[in-house]
Design a protein around this motif. Structure first.
Motif, PDB file in Angstrom:
ATOM      1  N   SER A 301       0.872  -1.184   0.000  1.00 25.01           N
ATOM      2  CA  SER A 301       0.000   0.000   0.000  1.00 25.01           C
ATOM      3  C   SER A 301       0.904   1.226   0.000  1.00 25.01           C
ATOM      4  O   SER A 301       2.031   1.183   0.493  1.00 25.01           O
ATOM      5  N   PRO A 302       0.428   2.299  -0.618  1.00 23.69           N
ATOM      6  CA  PRO A 302       1.339   3.415  -0.876  1.00 23.69           C
ATOM      7  C   PRO A 302       1.796   4.150   0.386  1.00 23.69           C
ATOM      8  O   PRO A 302       1.001   4.399   1.285  1.00 23.69           O
ATOM      9  N   MET A 303       3.061   4.485   0.396  1.00 22.99           N
ATOM     10  CA  MET A 303       3.594   5.319   1.472  1.00 22.99           C
ATOM     11  C   MET A 303       3.091   6.753   1.284  1.00 22.99           C
ATOM     12  O   MET A 303       2.994   7.256   0.179  1.00 22.99           O
ATOM     13  N   HIS A 304       2.733   7.392   2.403  1.00 22.14           N
ATOM     14  CA  HIS A 304       2.380   8.822   2.381  1.00 22.14           C
ATOM     15  C   HIS A 304       3.128   9.461   3.506  1.00 22.14           C
ATOM     16  O   HIS A 304       2.604   9.579   4.609  1.00 22.14           O
ATOM     17  N   ARG A 305       4.326   9.868   3.280  1.00 19.66           N
ATOM     18  CA  ARG A 305       5.108  10.336   4.418  1.00 19.66           C
ATOM     19  C   ARG A 305       5.573  11.776   4.250  1.00 19.66           C
ATOM     20  O   ARG A 305       5.980  12.199   3.182  1.00 19.66           O
ATOM     21  N   LEU A 306       5.418  12.514   5.353  1.00 21.18           N
ATOM     22  CA  LEU A 306       5.920  13.886   5.406  1.00 21.18           C
ATOM     23  C   LEU A 306       7.191  13.851   6.225  1.00 21.18           C
ATOM     24  O   LEU A 306       7.196  13.396   7.370  1.00 21.18           O
ATOM     25  N   LEU A 307       8.273  14.327   5.635  1.00 24.28           N
ATOM     26  CA  LEU A 307       9.536  14.390   6.354  1.00 24.28           C
ATOM     27  C   LEU A 307       9.824  15.843   6.715  1.00 24.28           C
ATOM     28  O   LEU A 307      10.049  16.678   5.847  1.00 24.28           O
ATOM     29  N   GLN A 308       9.784  16.112   7.998  1.00 27.01           N
ATOM     30  CA  GLN A 308      10.120  17.460   8.472  1.00 27.01           C
ATOM     31  C   GLN A 308      11.548  17.420   8.954  1.00 27.01           C
ATOM     32  O   GLN A 308      11.943  16.481   9.612  1.00 27.01           O
ATOM     33  N   GLY A 309      12.268  18.471   8.679  1.00 27.97           N
ATOM     34  CA  GLY A 309      13.617  18.510   9.216  1.00 27.97           C
ATOM     35  C   GLY A 309      14.138  19.908   9.123  1.00 27.97           C
ATOM     36  O   GLY A 309      13.950  20.573   8.106  1.00 27.97           O
ATOM     37  N   GLU A 310      14.782  20.364  10.193  1.00 32.30           N
ATOM     38  CA  GLU A 310      15.357  21.694  10.191  1.00 32.30           C
ATOM     39  C   GLU A 310      16.136  21.929   8.898  1.00 32.30           C
ATOM     40  O   GLU A 310      16.649  20.978   8.286  1.00 32.30           O
ATOM     41  N   VAL A 311      16.237  23.178   8.553  1.00 32.29           N
ATOM     42  CA  VAL A 311      17.077  23.604   7.458  1.00 32.29           C
ATOM     43  C   VAL A 311      18.471  22.997   7.648  1.00 32.29           C
ATOM     44  O   VAL A 311      19.044  23.109   8.725  1.00 32.29           O
ATOM     45  N   GLY A 312      18.977  22.311   6.629  1.00 31.78           N
ATOM     46  CA  GLY A 312      20.333  21.772   6.707  1.00 31.78           C
ATOM     47  C   GLY A 312      20.444  20.443   7.425  1.00 31.78           C
ATOM     48  O   GLY A 312      21.542  19.961   7.676  1.00 31.78           O
ATOM     49  N   SER A 313      19.317  19.831   7.753  1.00 33.24           N
ATOM     50  CA  SER A 313      19.386  18.582   8.507  1.00 33.24           C
ATOM     51  C   SER A 313      19.691  17.389   7.595  1.00 33.24           C
ATOM     52  O   SER A 313      19.862  16.279   8.070  1.00 33.24           O
ATOM     53  N   GLY A 314      19.743  17.606   6.296  1.00 29.86           N
ATOM     54  CA  GLY A 314      20.135  16.527   5.390  1.00 29.86           C
ATOM     55  C   GLY A 314      18.983  15.679   4.896  1.00 29.86           C
ATOM     56  O   GLY A 314      19.040  14.456   4.914  1.00 29.86           O
ATOM     57  N   LYS A 315      17.933  16.334   4.418  1.00 27.25           N
ATOM     58  CA  LYS A 315      16.780  15.587   3.923  1.00 27.25           C
ATOM     59  C   LYS A 315      17.047  15.023   2.524  1.00 27.25           C
ATOM     60  O   LYS A 315      16.557  13.955   2.172  1.00 27.25           O
ATOM     61  N   THR A 316      17.837  15.794   1.727  1.00 25.78           N
ATOM     62  CA  THR A 316      18.043  15.380   0.342  1.00 25.78           C
ATOM     63  C   THR A 316      18.618  13.973   0.238  1.00 25.78           C
ATOM     64  O   THR A 316      18.177  13.171  -0.593  1.00 25.78           O
ATOM     65  N   VAL A 317      19.584  13.688   1.106  1.00 21.06           N
ATOM     66  CA  VAL A 317      20.240  12.386   0.999  1.00 21.06           C
ATOM     67  C   VAL A 317      19.243  11.265   1.316  1.00 21.06           C
ATOM     68  O   VAL A 317      19.294  10.181   0.722  1.00 21.06           O
ATOM     69  N   ILE A 318      18.316  11.530   2.201  1.00 21.35           N
ATOM     70  CA  ILE A 318      17.270  10.543   2.500  1.00 21.35           C
ATOM     71  C   ILE A 318      16.427  10.297   1.253  1.00 21.35           C
ATOM     72  O   ILE A 318      16.092   9.161   0.907  1.00 21.35           O
ATOM     73  N   ALA A 319      16.089  11.392   0.577  1.00 22.53           N
ATOM     74  CA  ALA A 319      15.282  11.285  -0.635  1.00 22.53           C
ATOM     75  C   ALA A 319      16.020  10.498  -1.703  1.00 22.53           C
ATOM     76  O   ALA A 319      15.447   9.627  -2.365  1.00 22.53           O
ATOM     77  N   ILE A 320      17.315  10.771  -1.854  1.00 22.79           N
ATOM     78  CA  ILE A 320      18.084  10.077  -2.898  1.00 22.79           C
ATOM     79  C   ILE A 320      18.130   8.579  -2.608  1.00 22.79           C
ATOM     80  O   ILE A 320      17.940   7.745  -3.503  1.00 22.79           O
ATOM     81  N   ARG A 321      18.342   8.236  -1.334  1.00 23.66           N
ATOM     82  CA  ARG A 321      18.421   6.817  -0.986  1.00 23.66           C
ATOM     83  C   ARG A 321      17.081   6.124  -1.278  1.00 23.66           C
ATOM     84  O   ARG A 321      17.047   4.995  -1.781  1.00 23.66           O
ATOM     85  N   ALA A 322      15.975   6.815  -0.986  1.00 20.88           N
ATOM     86  CA  ALA A 322      14.655   6.238  -1.266  1.00 20.88           C
ATOM     87  C   ALA A 322      14.463   6.068  -2.770  1.00 20.88           C
ATOM     88  O   ALA A 322      13.967   5.039  -3.243  1.00 20.88           O
ATOM     89  N   MET A 323      14.872   7.085  -3.522  1.00 22.19           N
ATOM     90  CA  MET A 323      14.701   7.012  -4.983  1.00 22.19           C
ATOM     91  C   MET A 323      15.508   5.851  -5.557  1.00 22.19           C
ATOM     92  O   MET A 323      15.047   5.124  -6.447  1.00 22.19           O
ATOM     93  N   LEU A 324      16.723   5.677  -5.028  1.00 26.88           N
ATOM     94  CA  LEU A 324      17.569   4.611  -5.555  1.00 26.88           C
ATOM     95  C   LEU A 324      17.007   3.227  -5.225  1.00 26.88           C
ATOM     96  O   LEU A 324      17.117   2.301  -6.027  1.00 26.88           O
ATOM     97  N   GLN A 325      16.397   3.108  -4.070  1.00 26.53           N
ATOM     98  CA  GLN A 325      15.773   1.818  -3.722  1.00 26.53           C
ATOM     99  C   GLN A 325      14.699   1.475  -4.755  1.00 26.53           C
ATOM    100  O   GLN A 325      14.594   0.339  -5.212  1.00 26.53           O
TER     101      GLN A 325
END
Ligand code: ADP
Ligand code: MG
Length: 759
Positions: A301-325
């Motif tokens: 079933s589809p993931m619906h996730r909101l990722l909050q993170g302070e400015v500079g907390s490194g959200k992009t790398v999380i997104a890249i890892r998810a995309m690569l999976q």
């Protein structure tokens, strides 16, 4: 006699006639009985209480209750051929401050009505004349007690006899009392609505001791006393909270029931290689959130996730890892960015970080490489065709873009994951548009935001998403020091600020200078401006002395502009440094070139608008000077300063302002300087905005559905409503047993119902 109104979706035309209905629609966007009845009074006049005239602000359309003090006819200078002319100047008071009413015609009539000591309601736009506030040709309604020859409207006289008189958000073309009259007409025909079923479940009404719906609507427009009004408000707040939560609960439930393609982790794939190549260690938070996401991606079933993170907390790398999976599992991932600058930056950094892993079909590609495509409005025709084809065939595993991604021509081979960066810039519609591009299955969705959202807001605006939060910053980050620089009374401080910029650049670092306005670029309108507009009649900017400051004789000046400030700095305080300019009206290629040069260290100081507000990541930039800082919102300032202090060197943010100490604007800036806690600041920001503004970006529809509910103050009510609504909806997803609730959701959410039902 009109047939009774039985539903709130009834058109106003039938009840009020075409003329009035048309005005209400064009002026206020009110079309249905429900729209009008939810056009709630802004405030109420209690009998005998006059308006605080000292609180009136220039430019506002106001309706005031005041007593006439003096009436004087003053001759005007003669104009040839116009005869003798005069104006009538009436001074009214609240017994403390005074306000002038000025009339140029109908003087005789107004003299008869406006006698000293009579009390009346006056509506108009506040302007100023020789330093005194006035209303020119206000609409007037006199209260009972006016002299017998006054043209008293008997209906209104009755209104004023009530203890509380509603004052509506009105305009010069449609006064508060005309609205009151229309509301009265509607309320008079509302009877049968009482008999209709109440959308709120009976149990809930009983438990909370709530008014019935018709009762509440009547009481909010014509309350008997303050207690009556309180009960009306409570009931109507429950409507807002419960209906929205029920709608969101339905959406959540429907989404969870949709099939999604599981995209489990593949050992030894690109994702693993990417991890191995990472130049840093992931923070604990990144690892944890990463695991949560990895698990959700492998579900059916589809993931619906909101990722909050302070400015500079490194959200992009999380997104890249998810995309690569997802890519490893055979799907495609799309990354939607709010600005061209950010999309280009993501493209650059993702291709850099992936290196040979991103060179599918090219020489030197890794064994199982994928392709990365960029789609923005400015990509050239040939490149665009190539990108579209790669997206279509699936050669591009990762697709990065702006709104251009949402266009119809963009077709994916197998879209498995949608990542939305800086969600606060997008609405639900965009999320849905992108999601609709997946073939049979629902794609997984990850939305990211650096604007921390108080829980109740998250529950309301992003009520259909599960949240995850990154709390820590990567190790080795140094804090950002923020200082307010009072430019008006301490010009020396501003000089010092430019010296600091020079020092940082001398040390090999880089700087941003942010201005609220672009300035004169021939032939195009000012676009990306600061979030707190306000004044509009500006004088000229005084840019003498090499330091942009000073106030024109008119008292106010235009906000500082990138173009002017850059020129002044180049010729003065920052002469000899390499300055660059970035704003929304540059050609996209030019924007890209400037950002590239800044990232490569070929530009020392970037003078920019808020185009750099979100996401821009140049770790070597250590100082930011924000000009006219009071013109930016609190969260915006916090976002902006997040651009510095991203590397190991300490960050410095200077908020330059002419706002006097202890002014509200200055207090806001002090608050930003005092804390780096984005959560605290977002509460402050929210407290200063109207709820509708907060929801504006996230809600479709012509009107916000939240009018009375206050996201910060009504936290308990919202939480309770969410719990109740979820219960009701889970027990009866189609709301078959609650037809009135179902109908009310559709009515209240109006246009929004379309997307809420789509799921
Ligand atoms: P944001 O959450 O604001 O989007 P970014 O994803 O842009 O932040 O990350 C900010 C910077 O921190 C980037 O330069 C990124 O490479 C770097 N970064 C991310 N995670 C780590 C980490 N665990 N350790 C060190 N640096 C990191
Ligand atoms: Mg980011």
């Amino acid at each position: 006699m009109l047939p009774g109104v039985t539903t709130l979706s009834e058109s106003l035309t039938r009840v009020l006639g075409p003329r009035t209905a048309k005005s209400l629609d064009t002026i206020f966007g009110l079309r249905t009985v429900g729209d009008l009845l939810r056009h709630y009074p802004r405030r109420y006049y209690t009998r005998g209480e006059l308006t605080d005239l000292s609180s009136l602000r220039e430019g506002d359309h106001v309706t005031v209750l005041a007593r006439v003090v003096t009436v004087a006819e003053i001759p005007l200078p003669p104009v040839p051929g116009k005869g003798r002319r005069s104006r009538l100047e009436v001074v009214v008071t609240d017994d403390r401050a005074k306000l002038i009413l000025t009339f140029f015609s109908g003087i005789g009539r107004y003299r008869r009505v406006l006698r000293p000591d009579v009390v009346g309601m006056f509506a108009g736009t506040v302007s100023s004349f020789r330093g005194r506030r006035q209303l020119v040709h206000p609409e007037c309604e006199m209260l009972p007690g006016a002299p017998p020859n006054a043209d008293l409207n008997p209906e209104l006289a009755a209104e004023f006899a009530a203890e509380m008189t509603p004052v509506y958000p009105a305009s010069a073309r449609f006064s508060s009392w005309l609205i009151a009259k229309s509301v009265k007409t509607v309320l008079d025909t509302l009877d049968t609505l009482d008999a209709g079923e109440d959308p709120l479940p009976a149990e809930l009404r009983e438990r909370e001791g709530l008014y019935g719906r018709a009762e509440a609507l009547r009481a909010i427009h014509r309350p008997l006393d303050p207690a009556d009004l309180d009960r009306a408000r409570k009931r109507l707040k429950w409507d807002e909270a419960f209906l929205l939560q029920a709608a969101l609960a339905r959406r959540r439930l429907a989404a969870a029931a949709m099939p999604a393609m599981p995209r489990p982790h593949v050992d030894g794939g690109i994702a693993d290689e990417f991890d191995a190549r990472l130049p840093f260690t992931l923070t604990n938070g990144q690892v944890e959130v990463g695991e949560t996401i990895a698990t959700e991606l492998s579900c059916a079933s589809p993931m619906h996730r909101l990722l909050q993170g302070e400015v500079g907390s490194g959200k992009t790398v999380i997104a890249i890892r998810a995309m690569l999976q997802v890519v490893d599992a055979g799907g495609q991932a799309a990354l939607l960015a709010p600005t061209e600058v950010l999309a280009q930056q993501h493209y650059r950094s993702i291709t850099d970080m992936l290196g040979p892993l991103a060179r599918q079909g090219q020489l030197g590609a890794a064994e199982h490489a994928t392709g990365v495509a960029l789609l923005t409005g400015s990509v050239g025709a040939a490149a665009r065709r190539a990108a579209l084809s790669d997206v279509f065939t699936g050669d591009a595993g990762i697709v990065i873009g702006t709104h251009a991604l949402l266009e119809e021509q963009v077709q994916f081979a197998d879209l498995g994951l949608v990542v939305i960066d800086e969600q606060h810039r997008f609405g639900v519609e965009q999320r849905d548009a992108l999601r609709a591009k997946a073939a049979d299955n629902r794609p997984h969705v990850l939305v990211m935001t650096a604007t921390p959202i108080p829980r109740t807001v998250a529950m309301t605006v992003y009520g259909d998403l599960e949240t995850a939060t990154l709390t820590e910053l990567p190790a080795g980050r140094s804090a950002i020091a923020t200082h307010v620089v009072p430019a008006a009374d301490k010009p020396r401080y501003l000089e010092r600020a430019w010296e600091r910029v020079r020092e940082e650049v001398g040390r090999g670092q880089q700087a941003y200078v942010v201005c609220p306005r672009i300035g004169d670029v021939p032939g195009s309108p000012d676009s990306d401006e600061a979030g707190y507009p306000g004044e509009d009649d500006f004088g000229d900017v005084d840019m003498t002395g090499g330091i942009p400051r000073g106030v024109a004789p008119g008292g106010r000046r235009q906000p500082l502009a990138v173009i002017d400030v850059a020129a002044t700095l180049d010729a003065g305080p920052l002469a000899g440094l390499r300055l660059g300019i970035l704003h929304g009206r540059l050609h996209p290629e030019e924007k890209d070139r400037v950002m590239r040069e800044f990232a490569a260290g070929q530009i020392d100081v970037l003078v920019a608008t808020t185009v750099i507000e979100v996401g821009v990541d140049v770790p070597n930039a250590t100082v930011m000077v924000i000009m006219d800082a009071e013109r930016f919102g609190v969260s915006q300032l916090h976002q902006l300063r997040g651009r510095v202090g991203r590397g190991t060197a300490a960050g410095l943010c200077l908020l330059v302002t002419e706002a006097p100490p202890a002014s509200p604007a200055r207090e806001r800036l002090d608050a930003v300087a005092d804390t780096l806690d984005g959560f605290k600041l977002s509460r402050l920001d929210l407290a200063q905005r109207r709820e509708g503004d907060v929801l504006g970006a996230a809600q479709a529809g012509r009107q916000s559905s939240l009018k009375l509910l206050q996201l910060l103050k009504d936290e308990d009510l919202i939480r309770q409503a969410r719990q109740d609504a979820t219960q009701v909806v889970s027990a009866d997803p189609q709301l078959t047993a609650h037809p009135a609730l179902r109908e009310a959701i559709d009515e209240l959410l109006g246009v929004q119902a379309e997307y809420l039902d789509k799921t």
